[in-house]
Design a protein around this motif. Structure first.
Motif: not given
Length: 448
Positions: A154-175
């Motif tokens: 639901a929010g931006t996730v930032t890598t240790t290298g500084g790249t940001g993964y923006a929030a989106g509609d992507a969903r993942v279910s537990t496997s």
């Protein structure tokens, strides 16, 4: 997001789905995460941090996993659903206690005992409102809901290298699922050459087990509401078995933990056990011979039916256990004299209309035999620090038999109180959280 793993933990009122570990394809900067960074469908997110593995931690650390902790108080968190009926034993039937604590009974196991041979509590003058199950009766399969969740970033996730993964509609279910502590137990079946009975059981073997060392063993026996052939049920119903195998306990007190899963009511209101009573002892002895287990450090504990078995086994086999913890159960006081020579810790709620008067009668016999009893009255709503002080105060007296009762009504409401609203059932969800009693048990050694 590559995948998601559900994480479960056992509480006093059962196993709960409490976290999701989300795997990314690169390391995530934990300092940039917050509780609003993720959503889990139908759940309350309480904490979010990164980690190097799919595991919860006190503090986050940069890694490829993001741990999304969930509130254990969510209604949908609870996975343990109880046992269905089968073979004549209602799934909601509560573990039996004696209608008359001083009534004569035999400790000899009776392989031929049947449901018709034991009177139910409803036929007695006891005020206890739930009838006790009949000896030999069976239960249906246990209901353990699968831990499943769907995670959305639901929010931006930032890598240790500084790249940001923006929030989106992507969903993942537990496997996949990680069941904390529960997964550390192995399941086996013991065929008793003496009684001819088979008994399924769960066994925790200490991590790093070394045959050149000697280990104690703790036997936990469940209550009669848990009669089922679902072997792991006793591990997820509550804390009675898993508390001894928790990492913090094992770090201080490495030990084997044995948790049989009984397919029938072993002892009922007439106190004439089925043959699984003796099979339990034979199993303990077989494991002691198979592994490097110290025969002078065997410990027993149980709740309700399991507490009754703990008392009965100590009476019939007085030289077997070095110490025992009895939680919400009793045995006829007329047979209790051998208990005066044992190391015992007894816990019961004063509002338990069977176990409390039953234990009072036993303590009177113990004291009449010349053994001093360390008595205490505790508040069931106490926190860990208060319980630690309570145990310390009792243990300081140096008594070999200790009797701690919870104030009437104090085990109900708040915390892990039992959903039945009965003080019998609400005793063990609290009792097994008290670490000090577990420590006291391990301090005892068999003598003579």
């Amino acid at each position: 997001m590559k995948s998601a793993t559900a994480i479960t933990k056992v509480y006093g009122d059962g196993q709960k789905f409490i976290a999701v570990a989300v795997e990314y394809d690169t390391e995530i900067d934990t300092s940039k995460l917050s509780a609003s960074s993720f959503e889990v469908e139908g759940r309350t997110v309480t904490k979010v941090y990164a980690n190097s593995g799919a595991a919860m931690a006190d503090q986050g650390t940069d890694g490829k996993y993001v741990i999304v902790e969930l509130s254990p108080d969510d209604k949908s968190a609870l996975l343990w659903g109880g046992v269905g009926s089968g073979g004549g034993a209602p799934g909601a039937a509560q573990p039996s206690a004696s209608a008359s604590a001083s009534a004569p009974a035999s400790v000899s196991a009776s392989a031929s005992a049947t449901a018709s041979s034991a009177p139910s509590a409803s036929s007695s003058s006891s005020p206890y409102v739930i009838p006790g199950p009949q000896v030999g009766s069976t239960g249906g399969p246990a209901t353990i809901r699968a831990a499943k969740g769907t995670v959305t970033q639901a929010g931006t996730v930032t890598t240790t290298g500084g790249t940001g993964y923006a929030a989106g509609d992507a969903r993942v279910s537990t496997s996949r699922t990680v069941n904390l502590i529960v997964d550390d137990f192995q399941q086996f079946t013991y065929k008793d050459p003496k009684t001819g009975r088979s008994l399924a059981y769960n066994l925790y073997v200490p991590k790093g087990y070394d045959r050149t060392k000697s280990y104690p063993l703790v036997l936990f026996m469940h209550d009669a509401s848990l009669i089922t052939t679902t072997v792991r049920a006793t591990l997820v119903q509550g804390l009675g078995a898993v508390c001894w195998a928790a990492p913090e306990d094992q770090a201080e007190r490495p030990a084997f933990v044995l948790a049989p899963q009984y397919p029938e009511v072993v002892v009922g209101d007439d106190y004439k056990p089925t043959s699984l009573f003796d099979t339990t002892v034979d199993l303990v002895k077989a494991l002691t011979a198979k592994y490097s287990i110290d025969a002078d450090r065997l410990y027993a504990t149980g709740q309700s039916m399991g507490a009754m078995m703990t008392l009965g086994l100590n009476i019939k086999y007085p030289d077997l256990f070095a110490a025992s913890w009895v939680v919400a159960g009793q045995w006829p006081a007329a047979q209790a004299a051998p208990l005066a020579r044992k190391n015992l810790w007894v816990t019961v709620s004063q509002g338990d209309t069977k176990a409390y008067p039953g234990e009072n009668a036993i303590m009177a016999v113990v004291e009449k035999a010349g053994t001093k009893v360390g008595r205490a009255v505790w508040d069931g709503q106490s926190g860990a620090a208060e319980f630690a002080a309570d145990v310390k105060a009792v243990a300081a007296r140096g008594t070999t038999v200790n009797y701690a009762s919870f104030k009437k009504g104090s085990t109900l409401g708040g915390g892990p109180a039992n959903a039945h609203g009965v003080e019998h059932n609400s005793t063990w969800p609290i009792a097994y959280t008290i670490e000090g009693v577990r420590a006291w048990i391990f301090e005892q050694r068999k003598t003579g």
